[in-house]
Each structure stands twice: as C-alpha cells, then as structure tokens.
Design a protein around this motif. Structure first.
Motif, PDB file in Angstrom:
ATOM      1  N   GLU A   1     -24.769  42.816  15.316  1.00 43.66           N
ATOM      2  CA  GLU A   1     -23.514  42.793  16.081  1.00 43.66           C
ATOM      3  C   GLU A   1     -23.331  44.162  16.717  1.00 43.66           C
ATOM      4  OE1 GLU A   1     -20.894  41.393  17.727  1.00 43.66           O
ATOM      5  OE2 GLU A   1     -19.855  40.578  15.982  1.00 43.66           O
ATOM      6  N   HIS A   2     -23.050  44.168  18.019  1.00 44.97           N
ATOM      7  CA  HIS A   2     -22.942  45.427  18.745  1.00 44.97           C
ATOM      8  C   HIS A   2     -21.821  46.315  18.182  1.00 44.97           C
ATOM      9  CE1 HIS A   2     -20.939  42.005  20.585  1.00 44.97           C
ATOM     10  NE2 HIS A   2     -19.991  42.806  20.995  1.00 44.97           N
ATOM     11  N   PHE A   3     -20.687  45.704  17.885  1.00 49.47           N
ATOM     12  CA  PHE A   3     -19.603  46.461  17.245  1.00 49.47           C
ATOM     13  C   PHE A   3     -19.001  45.615  16.129  1.00 49.47           C
ATOM     14  CE2 PHE A   3     -15.090  47.722  16.892  1.00 49.47           C
ATOM     15  CZ  PHE A   3     -15.294  49.017  16.434  1.00 49.47           C
ATOM     16  N   GLY A   4     -18.046  44.759  16.478  1.00 46.75           N
ATOM     17  CA  GLY A   4     -17.429  43.913  15.475  1.00 46.75           C
ATOM     18  C   GLY A   4     -15.928  44.080  15.392  1.00 46.75           C
ATOM     19  N   ILE A   5     -15.214  43.729  16.487  1.00 44.24           N
ATOM     20  CA  ILE A   5     -13.756  43.841  16.491  1.00 44.24           C
ATOM     21  C   ILE A   5     -13.158  42.974  15.387  1.00 44.24           C
ATOM     22  CG2 ILE A   5     -11.675  43.241  17.794  1.00 44.24           C
ATOM     23  CD1 ILE A   5     -12.992  44.227  20.291  1.00 44.24           C
ATOM     24  N   GLY A   6     -13.729  41.789  15.200  1.00 47.26           N
ATOM     25  CA  GLY A   6     -13.244  40.903  14.147  1.00 47.26           C
ATOM     26  C   GLY A   6     -13.346  41.537  12.771  1.00 47.26           C
ATOM     27  N   VAL A   7     -14.388  42.339  12.559  1.00 50.22           N
ATOM     28  CA  VAL A   7     -14.569  43.037  11.285  1.00 50.22           C
ATOM     29  C   VAL A   7     -13.435  44.042  11.070  1.00 50.22           C
ATOM     30  CG1 VAL A   7     -16.083  44.586   9.975  1.00 50.22           C
ATOM     31  CG2 VAL A   7     -17.074  42.738  11.338  1.00 50.22           C
ATOM     32  N   VAL A   8     -13.128  44.813  12.112  1.00 49.52           N
ATOM     33  CA  VAL A   8     -12.045  45.802  12.022  1.00 49.52           C
ATOM     34  C   VAL A   8     -10.710  45.107  11.771  1.00 49.52           C
ATOM     35  CG1 VAL A   8     -10.770  47.574  13.286  1.00 49.52           C
ATOM     36  CG2 VAL A   8     -13.252  47.440  13.496  1.00 49.52           C
ATOM     37  N   GLU A   9     -10.454  44.000  12.471  1.00 47.21           N
ATOM     38  CA  GLU A   9      -9.190  43.283  12.300  1.00 47.21           C
ATOM     39  C   GLU A   9      -9.042  42.764  10.877  1.00 47.21           C
ATOM     40  OE1 GLU A   9      -8.460  41.686  16.876  1.00 47.21           O
ATOM     41  OE2 GLU A   9      -9.395  40.360  15.387  1.00 47.21           O
ATOM     42  N   CYS A  10     -10.132  42.265  10.323  1.00 44.26           N
ATOM     43  CA  CYS A  10     -10.088  41.779   8.941  1.00 44.26           C
ATOM     44  C   CYS A  10      -9.758  42.911   7.971  1.00 44.26           C
ATOM     45  CB  CYS A  10     -11.425  41.148   8.563  1.00 44.26           C
ATOM     46  SG  CYS A  10     -11.717  39.519   9.294  1.00 44.26           S
ATOM     47  N   MET A  11     -10.362  44.072   8.189  1.00 47.58           N
ATOM     48  CA  MET A  11     -10.107  45.224   7.313  1.00 47.58           C
ATOM     49  C   MET A  11      -8.668  45.712   7.460  1.00 47.58           C
ATOM     50  SD  MET A  11     -13.770  47.141   7.950  1.00 47.58           S
ATOM     51  CE  MET A  11     -13.458  48.609   6.967  1.00 47.58           C
TER      52      MET A  11
ATOM     53  N   LEU B   1      -7.468  45.426  -4.394  1.00 48.93           N
ATOM     54  CA  LEU B   1      -6.431  46.169  -3.670  1.00 48.93           C
ATOM     55  C   LEU B   1      -6.916  47.572  -3.326  1.00 48.93           C
ATOM     56  CD1 LEU B   1      -3.548  46.422  -2.588  1.00 48.93           C
ATOM     57  CD2 LEU B   1      -2.840  47.155  -4.886  1.00 48.93           C
ATOM     58  N   GLU B   2      -7.626  48.204  -4.221  1.00 53.53           N
ATOM     59  CA  GLU B   2      -8.158  49.544  -3.966  1.00 53.53           C
ATOM     60  C   GLU B   2      -9.118  49.541  -2.779  1.00 53.53           C
ATOM     61  OE1 GLU B   2     -11.239  52.614  -6.159  1.00 53.53           O
ATOM     62  OE2 GLU B   2      -9.891  51.423  -7.424  1.00 53.53           O
ATOM     63  N   ILE B   3     -10.002  48.539  -2.726  1.00 54.63           N
ATOM     64  CA  ILE B   3     -10.955  48.424  -1.616  1.00 54.63           C
ATOM     65  C   ILE B   3     -10.214  48.143  -0.316  1.00 54.63           C
ATOM     66  CG2 ILE B   3     -12.885  47.071  -0.696  1.00 54.63           C
ATOM     67  CD1 ILE B   3     -13.720  46.563  -3.625  1.00 54.63           C
ATOM     68  N   ARG B   4      -9.214  47.278  -0.366  1.00 50.35           N
ATOM     69  CA  ARG B   4      -8.439  46.941   0.828  1.00 50.35           C
ATOM     70  C   ARG B   4      -7.699  48.164   1.369  1.00 50.35           C
ATOM     71  NH1 ARG B   4      -4.867  42.760  -1.916  1.00 50.35           N
ATOM     72  NH2 ARG B   4      -3.855  42.456   0.112  1.00 50.35           N
TER      73      ARG B   4
END
Length: 478
Positions: free
Chosen positions: A384-394, A447-450
């Motif tokens: 994946e070139h970047f991953g906006i969906g990944v950032v939004e999930c985080m 929760l710590e990871i989130r």
C-alpha cells in the motif's frame, strides 16, 4: 551506393524530425490562442490563474479524492486570484452533487466554487478496455483523455492528482503549462519488476504467466520498456509530490528528479476521529473488525475474508463474544460492484455469510460510528502506497492490523516514542493468529496500544498536509 542510401535516409529522417517539431510548435501556438479566446477576466478585471486537477474519478470517495478536495481547499485559502478546475469523467453527477458528496464523505467544505470540465472519453482509461498490456493501454488512453481535457480548458497550472503521468508532457509542451503531480502509487515499481522476474503469482501476475518461462521473460521486457517510458514522462514534472517514504523511493529510482520531489503525507481527518472518546472497553456480546478501503483488486479483500473465516473456524477466540467483519469502501464502477458480489459469494462458500457485513459508499458519520465501535482495524493491501484508512482506524481508537509492507510498515504502524502502535501481518495464518492475539489481550492492554496509536497520528493531520502541500507547489506559482 550504400553510403548514398544512408545519407538519403539520414536526410529524410532529419526532414521528418524538423516537420514534427514544427507541427508541435504550431499546435502549441494554436492552443495558446485558444486559451486566450476561452479565458475571461474576473471581477477585478484581472484574469484569474487557472489551476487544473486531472482527476477522472473525482466522485469515487477514496483516499485520492480526499487529497484532491483538501488540495483545492488549501489553494482557495492561500490564493485569492485562483480558480480551481477539475477534469472529471463523472458525467452521471452534477458539479453540485460532486461537491456535496465530498462534504458528506470527507467532511470537507470548499471556500469557493469549483469549475468542472466533464470528459466524455473516460472509458479510455478503464482497465477493462485493455485485457492485455493494461498499463500501456491505460497510459496511452490517458493521453487521448488529456487531449480532450486540454482542448476544453487550457490552464496555467496543471496538476495530475490521480497518477496519469503520461499527460504531463502533453500539458507542459503543448499546453504551455507549469505542471505538477501528486503520486499516490507509481504506475510501475521495482517491486512489480521483481514479482515478474521471480515468477511470483499475484493479482497482476497470473498463473498463466508465471508457469511459462517465455511469457515471463516477455512480460519482464515489456515492464522494463514501460518503466523507461514512465521515467521519461514523469521527469517532465516541475513539482513532484509523493505520499509516503515507500512511494518516494520508487519515484526517485524511476524518475530521477530528486531536486523537485518531496513527501507530502495525505490529509487524514484525524481530529474528527480523535473526538471519539477513548476508554477501556466495556463487556460486550460482539466484537467488530472493520476494514476501510475501496473495493479494488489490490486491496485484497479475499485475504481479509479468508483470515476471518480461519479465525472463526479454528475457534481461536475460545469463549470470546461473537465476531463481525465489516467491510467499508467505495465502488467506482460496475467492475467494483461485480467484485463486491464475488466477495459475497466467497463469504457464502466459506460459511461466514452471516458474519460479514458490506457497507458501500456510506456517509462520513456512519463510517465514524463503525470505527468508534470497532475493536480491530484491518488492512491487507500488499505494498500500500500510504494507507489513509490505516491512519483513520488508529485515530478512531481501533487496534490496527495492517500488511507488513509499503506505507503502513515504513511510515504509519511504527513505534511511537518506543511504544507499540499496532500490528503487521503478511498472510492468512499471520492475520488469523494476530487477530486472535489482539482479542486475547486485556482491555487495559488494548487501551494502551490504542492511546499510543492516537498520539502518533498527529503528523498526518489536515494542517500538516496544508503546510507541506503549499510549500511544495510554491514554485508553480512563481
């Protein structure tokens, strides 16, 4: 005789080259004259600066479209005497509907109206039109589509925001424009060359090719030729923006234009997701696993479904509450819709039809609600070139599980101040095992990871995009 024949051939070749140069120069003059005829003065009597974005699928609703609308809004904030133009093939919607869709999906409201130039020949860049030599076919098709765009509106500044690099020399040398581009994903990469060279089966390298030494070598030669042409047209750009470290490495290798290339992380509406309260999960009867990505083959939704089915089949979660997989994404065309139907059939074949939910082209508020309720955010695209969906999930507070490659590996799911921000996997077994591990963690550990993930995503905010985007495109406005 031979020498005389060679001289004659050289003379003819020289004459043809001169004629070609003259023809191109005449076309350029004609286009400049056409530009003067089509342009009109603004309210202050001055002709506005036309900045055109080439984005044939501007109504698709993916991460590339978020970049487009944020870029336009950023320019409208900065420059008063600028009119933004969008070349689009979305003739099934009006300009007002497209702008409204951008607000509904991305929560992006433009400051001034946008001029839409509707293109009739978008079918020339559809992959379905080229069952063979798809990359070359789509690239040549984009030239003809770009020519239609140029004839309808000649801008001062041209920005390819969707990856059609073969249009760059057209607008630069015939249109007389200053040209820039935002590269989400290189049309061809050194990784793609490696896949063909190693005869590795992928969605874009079928078993028919990998099983044949002859066809593998032929495809490799074709890829090297295309990579050479891609490098030539890309190097025409005055400004090059890439969305991640992974894309940067490939573009530098192919285009060799480091002096005008910079990383501009795509805008992620992290603040909207950061508004979601983050607290220890309460007891629940169901955990949801959410995927956010367009329904395209490279996103590898089948891997998500197979890994999820494996997770359920092997009962790795023991006495855990029931699980639900929610696939959220946009469909651009009939091919995408057929792909969704195939995914639904796969769910039925694997016996998880009642456990998988498809949510297509949903409003932004519904996306936000699903992410707020999710435990795991899932991503499976290789490189994946970047991953906006990944950032939004985080940002929304899910525990992310992304593919161990590309942007997620290099830029996003990386330790923040020495702490874990998420997890990476590569195949069906990895994904199933890691999902089981995440679900086995205590709510306090999750929760710590989130919280770590949330703190790490501020570098992908809208404000950071605006600052770096304006800095990058500044040479185009001088």
């Amino acid at each position: 005789m031979v020498a005389g024949g060679l001289c004659l051939c050289g003379l003819i070749s020289g004459i043809l080259c001169i004629c070609l140069v003259v023809l191109l120069w005449v076309i350029r003059l004609w286009i400049q004259q056409r530009k003067k005829q089509l342009s009109s003065a603004g309210r202050d009597g001055k002709r506005p600066l036309l900045v055109a974005f080439f984005h044939p699928y501007c109504n698709a609703g993916g991460g590339g479209e978020r970049v487009l609308w944020c870029a336009i809004r950023t320019l409208q904030k900065k420059y008063r005497n600028v009119t933004c133009v969008v070349y689009t093939g979305d003739r099934d919607a009006t300009g007002e509907e497209i702008v409204e869709g951008a607000f509904r999906r991305f929560n992006i409201k433009l400051i001034h109206p946008v001029k839409f130039v509707f293109l009739e020949k978008r079918y020339l860049v559809e992959a379905s039109l080229y069952p063979h030599f798809t990359l070359l076919g789509q690239s040549l098709g984009s030239v003809f589509l770009g020519w239609e765009a140029l004839l309808k509106c000649v801008p001062d500044i041209y920005i390819d925001s969707m990856g059609y690099a073969f249009t760059l020399p057209l607008f630069k040398y015939l249109g007389g424009c200053r040209v820039g581009c935002y590269v989400h994903y290189p049309t061809i990469s050194t990784d793609m060359l490696s896949v063909v060279r190693d005869r590795d089966t992928r969605f874009n390298n079928t078993t028919f090719i990998t099983n044949s030494p002859f066809f593998s070598k032929f495809k490799l030669v074709y890829y090297y030729f295309f990579a050479f042409m891609y490098g030539l047209v890309g190097s025409c750009s005055d400004v090059i923006m890439v969305n991640s470290s992974w894309t940067l490495n490939h573009i530098l290798s192919l285009w060799r234009a480091g002096a005008c290339t910079s990383v501009v992380y795509p805008p992620c509406d992290v603040q909207t997701f950061l508004d979601i309260p983050l607290e220890v999960e309460k007891s629940t009867s169901e955990y949801s696993i959410v995927s956010v990505s367009q329904f395209r083959p490279e996103k590898d939704h089948p891997l998500q479904i197979r890994a999820f089915a494996k997770l359920l089949k092997e009962k790795r979660v023991g006495q855990q509450p029931s699980l639900k997989l929610i696939l959220i994404g946009g469909c651009r065309n009939q091919q995408d819709e057929e792909r969704v139907n195939n995914l639904k059939r796969l769910c039925e074949e694997l016996g998880v039809g009642n456990d998988v939910m498809f949510r297509i082209n949903i409003p932004f508020e519904e996306l936000k609600r699903h992410l707020a309720e999710a435990t795991i955010g899932l991503h499976t695209m290789w490189n994946e070139h970047f991953g906006i969906g990944v950032v939004e999930c985080m940002a929304a507070g899910t525990v992310i599980l992304a593919h161990n490659s590309g942007g997620p590996k290099l830029d996003i799911v990386v330790p923040y101040e020495g702490h874990v921000t998420g997890f990476l996997a590569e195949n069906e077994d990895n994904y199933a095992e890691t999902m089981a591990y995440i679900l086995s963690l205590s709510p306090e550990k999750r929760l710590e990871i989130r919280e770590n993930a949330r703190r790490s995503v501020h570098r992908f905010s809208n404000q950071h995009f605006e600052d770096t985007f304006l800095l990058s495109v500044e040479p185009l406005f001088k």
